[in-house]
Design an enzyme around this catalytic site. Sequence first.
Site, PDB file in Angstrom:
ATOM      1  N   ARG A   1      -0.122  -2.460  -6.637  1.00 42.57           N
ATOM      2  CA  ARG A   1      -0.462  -3.536  -5.692  1.00 42.57           C
ATOM      3  C   ARG A   1      -1.423  -4.531  -6.341  1.00 42.57           C
ATOM      4  NH1 ARG A   1      -1.055  -4.685  -0.042  1.00 42.57           N
ATOM      5  NH2 ARG A   1      -3.201  -5.067   0.636  1.00 42.57           N
TER       6      ARG A   1
ATOM      7  N   TYR B   1      -9.134 -10.874  -6.889  1.00 43.11           N
ATOM      8  CA  TYR B   1      -8.119 -11.029  -7.948  1.00 43.11           C
ATOM      9  C   TYR B   1      -8.364 -12.261  -8.805  1.00 43.11           C
ATOM     10  CZ  TYR B   1      -5.825  -7.354  -5.400  1.00 43.11           C
ATOM     11  OH  TYR B   1      -5.564  -6.159  -4.784  1.00 43.11           O
TER      12      TYR B   1
ATOM     13  N   ARG C   1       0.872  -1.176   0.000  1.00 49.53           N
ATOM     14  CA  ARG C   1       0.000   0.000   0.000  1.00 49.53           C
ATOM     15  C   ARG C   1       0.908   1.224   0.000  1.00 49.53           C
ATOM     16  NH1 ARG C   1      -2.105  -3.406   4.160  1.00 49.53           N
ATOM     17  NH2 ARG C   1      -4.191  -4.216   3.682  1.00 49.53           N
TER      18      ARG C   1
ATOM     19  N   HIS D   1      -4.016  -9.163   3.861  1.00 46.35           N
ATOM     20  CA  HIS D   1      -5.467  -9.203   3.981  1.00 46.35           C
ATOM     21  C   HIS D   1      -5.863 -10.098   5.157  1.00 46.35           C
ATOM     22  CE1 HIS D   1      -6.133  -8.185  -0.559  1.00 46.35           C
ATOM     23  NE2 HIS D   1      -5.950  -7.111   0.175  1.00 46.35           N
TER      24      HIS D   1
ATOM     25  N   HIS E   1      -1.965   2.301  -5.813  1.00 47.99           N
ATOM     26  CA  HIS E   1      -2.638   1.040  -5.497  1.00 47.99           C
ATOM     27  C   HIS E   1      -2.726   0.120  -6.715  1.00 47.99           C
ATOM     28  CE1 HIS E   1      -4.287  -0.391  -1.756  1.00 47.99           C
ATOM     29  NE2 HIS E   1      -5.252  -1.021  -2.377  1.00 47.99           N
TER      30      HIS E   1
ATOM     31  N   LYS F   1      -2.203  -1.918   7.942  1.00 45.03           N
ATOM     32  CA  LYS F   1      -3.357  -1.331   8.625  1.00 45.03           C
ATOM     33  C   LYS F   1      -3.410  -1.778  10.081  1.00 45.03           C
ATOM     34  CE  LYS F   1      -6.451  -0.736   4.655  1.00 45.03           C
ATOM     35  NZ  LYS F   1      -7.751  -1.098   4.070  1.00 45.03           N
TER      36      LYS F   1
END
Length: 298
Positions: free
Chosen positions: A247, A279, A148, A270, A244, A172
């Site tokens: 990514r 994806y 990110r 994730h 992004h 995150k």
Amino acid sequence: MTWNQAIKDYKLYLKIERGLSNNSIVNYGLDVEKLVNYLDNNNIIISPIQIESETIQGFIYQSAKSVNARSQSRLISGLRGFFNYLIFEDYRTTNPLELIESPKIGRKLPNTLSEDEINQLIAAIDLSKPEGERNRAMLETLYSCGLRVSELTGLKLSDLFFDEGFIKVTGKGDKQRFVPIVPSTQKYITIYRKEVRSHQKIQPSFEDTLFLNRRGKQLTRAMIFTIIKRLTEKIGLKKSISPHTFRHSFATHLLENGADLRAIQQMLGHESITTTEIYMHIEKGHLQDIVETFHPRK
């Protein structure tokens, strides 16, 4: 309980109990503040404990006139989380958004770049300027590690474990993970460190920050966006891309080349595999090749 106090306590809960990032906390707070502004503008005096579905339905209806379905859905989700918090703290017994449905939205597929487009973007970097070596190292890291933009700008010298072939990434909610880094990207980072960064006057508290601006401080997210936008214009690429996008391209290219979805999930950081499953939009031709290669009845 006032709205201001409720929002303040909610943000504290998101930070301490949920461990969310500052950006997420700000966004969740904004969702509630939009509702408060609606109440003020319509002279509706009611506390967060007393407010009911009808009032919130009016707010959602008005919001729908100015935002798209995706934004509306996010707003409803944010408010639902706030009132769930009030229930958790025993301020309320019911959630006024319980019967309010989010609009149906299609799952948005991320924009991606082809390997050739990524090569063109990186080749367009002007290496005659000091920031060129930095920009090349940054874009190579974005793509080869699937970071990110906030993870890239926050990368530290102490996060580099080149002998082991990994970098430590803070994602995150300050959650850390180790991501493999390929030798070519290690090489470009090393060139930047030796030929550019070592000659910079670095400002106090940024000595450990890897990628620096010309003033010796950490780069901003906006600067990364600007660098990529200028390169896009330089090569005449018509796609709308952002940091992004690198990514997304990292994950898509790994999947197309046979990587395991759970391995990609770990590298992207994730929490849920369902987030990574977006994806799976890889080309039908590629899926056909897999069936023809591996199916026993081929």
